[in-house]
Write an enzyme that holds these catalytic residues in place. Structure first.
Site, short mmCIF file in Angstrom:
data_model
loop_
_atom_site.label_atom_id
_atom_site.label_comp_id
_atom_site.label_asym_id
_atom_site.label_seq_id
_atom_site.Cartn_x
_atom_site.Cartn_y
_atom_site.Cartn_z
CE LYS A 1 -8.20 -3.42 14.68
NZ LYS A 1 -7.13 -3.55 13.69
CE LYS B 1 8.26 -12.35 -14.06
NZ LYS B 1 8.94 -11.81 -15.21
CG ASN C 1 -0.16 -0.09 2.51
OD1 ASN C 1 0.56 0.84 2.86
ND2 ASN C 1 -0.27 -1.21 3.22
CB VAL D 1 -2.68 -3.07 17.18
CG1 VAL D 1 -4.09 -3.05 16.63
CG2 VAL D 1 -2.52 -2.05 18.29
CG PHE E 1 -2.58 5.44 13.64
CD1 PHE E 1 -1.72 5.16 14.69
CD2 PHE E 1 -2.56 6.71 13.06
CE1 PHE E 1 -0.84 6.12 15.16
CE2 PHE E 1 -1.68 7.68 13.52
CZ PHE E 1 -0.82 7.39 14.57
O1 C5P Z 1 -8.46 -2.93 11.25
P1 C5P Z 1 -7.61 -1.85 10.70
O2 C5P Z 1 -6.54 -2.35 9.78
O3 C5P Z 1 -8.35 -0.72 10.10
O4 C5P Z 1 -6.92 -1.23 12.00
C1 C5P Z 1 -5.91 -0.29 11.95
C2 C5P Z 1 -5.03 -0.40 13.17
O5 C5P Z 1 -4.70 -1.76 13.44
C3 C5P Z 1 -3.71 0.30 12.95
O6 C5P Z 1 -3.27 0.74 14.21
C4 C5P Z 1 -2.84 -0.83 12.40
O7 C5P Z 1 -1.48 -0.57 12.62
C5 C5P Z 1 -3.32 -2.00 13.21
N1 C5P Z 1 -3.26 -3.28 12.52
C6 C5P Z 1 -2.42 -4.26 12.98
N2 C5P Z 1 -2.37 -5.49 12.37
C7 C5P Z 1 -3.14 -5.76 11.31
C8 C5P Z 1 -4.02 -4.77 10.82
C9 C5P Z 1 -4.04 -3.55 11.43
O8 C5P Z 1 -1.68 -4.00 13.95
N3 C5P Z 1 -3.08 -6.94 10.73
#
Ligand code: C5P
Length: 400
Positions: free
Chosen positions: A342, A289, A210, A309, A324
């Protein structure tokens, strides 16, 4: 009252064109209530006279190691012990190299060896000299030895070049010195932060990723260090310089970031998840590949990545956990839902549908939600915002 009030500062001046700024620096330090004694290297005296610095500091200027008269007035060991802070401004590349080597081949290097006061340097040199590998490795050695590095600033140089290497302005050096004696809001805390994108391999040459630049996370890491925290930055691939003093763990995939995060979060006080982690990864990574097939469509089966998180927030000794939420609609309700789901302590929500802020921009504007609080920060630079977020986290942490 300034934290420099009544502090005794040994100001080392080495031989660079920026030495003329040392005269004003003496004044700025005195404005904060500090007393200043000056030591000059022989090269420094080619740029500015000891008499000028003597008149401004109100103390004799020390220039020589083996001067019986000066030694009788205040010997070099006594001078080293006198200092509450040894501040070298400007610090040339040569002086920095001698400091790293622990040389004692003039009065100033000898004083640096003999003093156990905190030390700070304000580098000043041509941009190429600053960028060169030897100077950069000397600077990181000094950082490891807890020498504070003030600057350098970037801009046009006396030699006509443009780039990093200009000495900070005197007032900024004085402010940085003042900060050294002001305990930070996160002094003694261990903070872990994830930043940047992750890359999920499809085959040996392709990946899903991304547009996250990592700028926000790196700015928060820098603000945390400035606030006195020890900081581990777990970073996906980015093109930006990590802040000086951070322990950097470079990772590529979400699974790597997950492993590093859980292990680093174990002993930490604060965990901030600013990384844009890929929600899914290819179920299988092709060993070779993938070749173009005849079909006009192709399908890659994806599997969910662990939520880093959420897993940190589910730990037994959970650190203060901040997530975030980058959303394009219904910011508040989605963010509050994530906060709860979360088990976070705070969530920083930003609107990524706007192109002027967020993802690749230098600016950001966010709302921060806690279980029973909302704080709104209007648009400012990511660096300013990072400092505000660190202050907010410090206030919200238990025990504050
Ligand atoms: O669920 P979403 O991706 O929108 O949540 C965003 C938050 O969760 C951010 O703080 C991101 O760093 C964290 N995140 C994470 N592991 C993931 C997806 C998101 O720590 N697999």
């Amino acid at each position: 009252m300034s934290s420099l009030n009544n502090k005794q500062i040994l100001l080392g001046v080495t031989g660079g064109i920026a030495a003329y700024k040392s005269a004003e620096l003496i004044r700025r330090l005195q404005d904060f209530g500090a007393s200043v004694r000056v030591v000059m290297t022989p090269a420094a005296q080619e740029f500015i006279t000891p008499l000028t610095l003597q008149a401004l500091s109100g103390n004799p200027v020390h220039t020589q190691m083996l001067d019986p008269e000066a030694e009788a007035a205040m010997g070099h060991i006594e001078l080293a012990r006198w200092a509450d802070l040894v501040l070298i401004a400007p610090a040339t590349a040569d002086f920095i190299a001698r400091l790293v080597q622990g040389q004692g081949n003039d009065l100033l290097t000898t004083l640096c060896l003999a003093s156990d006061a905190p030390m700070a340097i304000a580098p000043a040199m041509n941009q190429a000299m600053w960028r060169t590998e030897s100077t950069q490795s000397n600077i990181s050695t000094l950082t490891q030895r807890k020498v504070a590095i003030f600057g350098p600033a970037s801009g046009s140089q006396a030699c006509g070049d443009v780039g990093p290497g200009r000495m900070l302005e005197a007032s900024d050096i004085a402010l940085a010195a003042e900060k050294l004696f002001t305990p930070g809001t996160l002094a003694g805390k261990k903070l872990v932060i994830t930043a940047g994108p992750t890359r999920e391999a499809i085959d040996p040459v392709r990946y899903i990723s991304n547009h996250s630049s990592g700028k926000m996370g790196y700015a928060i890491a820098q603000a945390a260090i400035e606030a006195g925290a020890s900081c581990t930055l777990i970073s996906g691939p980015t093109n930006i310089e990590p802040p000086r003093g951070a322990k950097v763990i470079n990772v590529t995939s979400a699974l790597d970031m997950h492993t590093a995060s859980l292990s680093e979060a174990e002993q930490s006080d604060i965990f901030i998840a600013s990384a844009a982690v890929a929600d899914y990864r290819p179920l299988a990574i092709a060993e070779q590949k993938i070749k173009k097939a005849n079909s006009d469509t192709m399908t890659i089966e994806l599997t969910k990545n662990p939520d880093i998180v959420a897993d940190v927030a589910a730990m037994k000794n959970k650190p203060f956990t901040v997530g975030f939420a980058a959303e394009t609609q219904d910011l508040e309700s989605y963010a509050k839902d994530k906060l709860k789901r979360k088990n976070l302590d705070l969530i920083v929500a930003n609107d990524v549908s706007r192109t002027d802020i967020g993802f690749n921009s230098d600016n950001n504007a966010v709302s921060v939600f806690g279980p029973a609080s909302t704080d709104i920060f209007s648009e400012c630079s990511k660096h300013q915002l990072a400092r505000l977020l660190i202050d907010l986290i410090a206030q919200k942490m238990p025990g504050h």
